[in-house]
Design an enzyme around this catalytic site. Structure first.
Site, short mmCIF file in Angstrom:
data_model
loop_
_atom_site.label_atom_id
_atom_site.label_comp_id
_atom_site.label_asym_id
_atom_site.label_seq_id
_atom_site.Cartn_x
_atom_site.Cartn_y
_atom_site.Cartn_z
N SER A 45 -1.70 -7.76 3.16
CA SER A 45 -1.78 -6.52 3.92
C SER A 45 -2.14 -5.36 3.01
O SER A 45 -2.94 -4.49 3.37
CB SER A 45 -0.44 -6.24 4.62
OG SER A 45 -0.17 -7.22 5.59
N GLU A 46 -1.53 -5.31 1.80
CA GLU A 46 -1.87 -4.28 0.83
C GLU A 46 -1.80 -4.81 -0.60
O GLU A 46 -1.02 -5.73 -0.89
CB GLU A 46 -0.94 -3.06 0.94
CG GLU A 46 -1.24 -2.13 2.10
CD GLU A 46 -0.35 -2.38 3.30
OE1 GLU A 46 -0.52 -1.71 4.32
OE2 GLU A 46 0.52 -3.26 3.21
N THR A 47 -2.59 -4.20 -1.45
CA THR A 47 -2.58 -4.42 -2.90
C THR A 47 -2.49 -3.05 -3.56
O THR A 47 -3.15 -2.10 -3.12
CB THR A 47 -3.85 -5.16 -3.36
OG1 THR A 47 -3.89 -6.45 -2.74
CG2 THR A 47 -3.89 -5.31 -4.87
N HIS A 76 5.69 -0.55 2.62
CA HIS A 76 6.05 -1.75 1.86
C HIS A 76 5.38 -1.76 0.48
O HIS A 76 6.01 -2.21 -0.49
CB HIS A 76 5.78 -3.02 2.70
CG HIS A 76 4.66 -3.89 2.27
ND1 HIS A 76 3.39 -3.77 2.78
CD2 HIS A 76 4.62 -4.94 1.39
CE1 HIS A 76 2.61 -4.69 2.24
NE2 HIS A 76 3.32 -5.42 1.40
#
Length: 303
Positions: A45-47, A76
Site C-alpha cells: 500500500s505504501e513505501t 500506517h
C-alpha cells in the site's frame, strides 16, 4: 546501487497481520522517479523513503509512495516508520515513551513511540490538521451501487455518509452491519463516474458491529485513486474517522476512544486505536495508534 530496506507489519502485534510497509532508512541518493519505481516494485500500500529533516527541531523527513502516487500524509507509514527507525537504533529511545516529529508533505507530524524492555512495541500519531468536513456526498443510491449493495445497507442521517480529512480526505460510508461490510465489492465503473474526481475519492466503509466485543467498529478501505484496491489498515482514515465520530458523540469534554477492526476480510487483521480530544464540545485534535512488528531486513538493487 544497493539500498537497505526493512519491512514491517503495522497495526498488528504479529507477523503476517496488519498492513505491510517497506521502509528505506536512507533515501538521500534517490530521485523521485526512482522512489516511485521502487514503491511499484514492492507493491505494498505504501513505501517510505527516509531523509534528513529540513528543520533541526524535527527527527526525520519522510516521503510516502503508493504504487501509483506520492502522498502528503498517511498513517500506517508514519506509525511503521517510527517503529522501524527505533528498532534499528536510528532513533534513540528515551524510557517508556519517546516523542519524535516526522516531516511529511502535509507538515510536521508528532509521533510518540512506546517501548518495553528497550524495544519499540507501538506508536501513536497526532493528526497534522484538525478535521475538515467536505462537500455534500453522492446519493445513497449511487453509493450503494458503487459498493454492490442495497440502498438499505447504507445508513442515513444522523450517521450518514460524510467526507472528512485530517490531511488526506476520505468518504466515510456507514453500513447497516458487519455482513454488509463484508459483502461490499467496489464497482470501478460506478466509482469512476460518481467519485473519482471528487474532493474525497477514497472510500472508507464501516459498521458499528465489530467481530470482537471489546472493539467498536468494523471497517474496509478502497483507494483506487492511488492504486490501492483495498487497504488492510488506514491510519490517516483513522484520524479523520475520529472527527466523524467525535462530532456525533454527545460528550463535550475529554478523550474519546474507539478500536477499529480493519483488514479482516483480506486475511490481514488489523487493530487501529482511534482517539478524539474534545473541549467544550469542539474537537481539538485526533490521534491514531497501534502496534507494529518487523518482518524483514535486506537489500534492493535500484538502478
Amino acid at each position: 546501487m544497493r539500498h537497505r530496506f526493512l519491512t514491517a507489519d503495522v497495526f498488528t502485534d504479529r507477523i503476517f497481520g496488519g498492513n505491510q510497509l517497506a521502509v528505506l532508512p536512507d533515501g538521500r541518493s534517490l530521485t523521485t522517479v526512482q522512489m516511485q519505481s521502487t514503491a511499484r516494485e514492492f507493491n505494498f500500500s505504501e513505501t517510505v523513503f527516509v531523509l534528513p529533516p529540513e528543520s533541526s527541531r524535527h527527527t526525520r523527513r519522510i516521503r510516502i509512495f503508493t504504487p501509483n502516487a506520492e502522498l502528503p500524509f498517511a498513517g500506517h507509514p508514519t506509525i511503521g516508520t517510527a517503529h522501524v527507525l527505533a528498532a534499528i537504533g536510528e532513533i534513540a529511545l528515551e524510557g517508556e515513551t519517546t516523542h519524535i516529529v516526522l516531516e511529511e508533505g502535509v507538515g510536521p507530524v508528532e509521533v510518540s513511540v512506546r517501548a518495553r524492555d528497550g524495544r519499540p512495541v507501538s506508536a501513536r500519531l497526532r493528526a497534522p490538521r484538525p478535521p475538515e468536513f467536505g462537500p455534500p456526498t453522492p446519493a445513497r443510491t449511487d453509493l450503494a451501487a458503487m459498493l454492490s449493495l442495497d440502498e438499505a445497507d447504507v445508513l442515513d442521517a444522523p450517521n450518514g455518509p460524510q467526507a472528512v480529512s485530517c490531511g488526506l480526505p476520505f468518504l466515510f460510508v456507514p453500513l447497516r452491519d458487519r455482513g454488509a461490510v463484508g459483502r461490499a465489492h467496489l464497482r470501478l465503473d460506478v466509482w469512476e463516474r460518481v467519485l473519482a474526481r471528487s474532493w474525497s475519492p477514497h472510500l472508507y466503509l464501516f459498521a458499528f458491529d465489530p467481530e470482537h466485543r471489546e472493539h467498536h467498529l468494523r471497517a474496509r478501505m478502497f483507494g483506487p485513486a492511488v492504486g490501492v484496491a483495498e487497504d488492510p489498515a488506514t491510519g490517516s482514515a483513522g484520524t479523520a474517522l475520529a472527527g466523524y465520530l467525535g462530532v456525533r458523540d454527545t460528550r463535550r469534554d475529554g478523550t474519546l476512544r474507539w478500536v477499529v477492526e480493519q483488514g479482516f476480510e483480506m486475511g490481514r487483521p488489523s487493530l487501529l486505536e482511534v482517539e478524539a480530544e474534545k473541549t467544550s464540545g469542539a474537537i481539538t485534535e485526533t490521534r491514531v495508534g497501534g502496534s507494529s512488528v518487523l518482518v524483514s531486513d535486506g537489500l534492493i538493487e535500484i538502478p
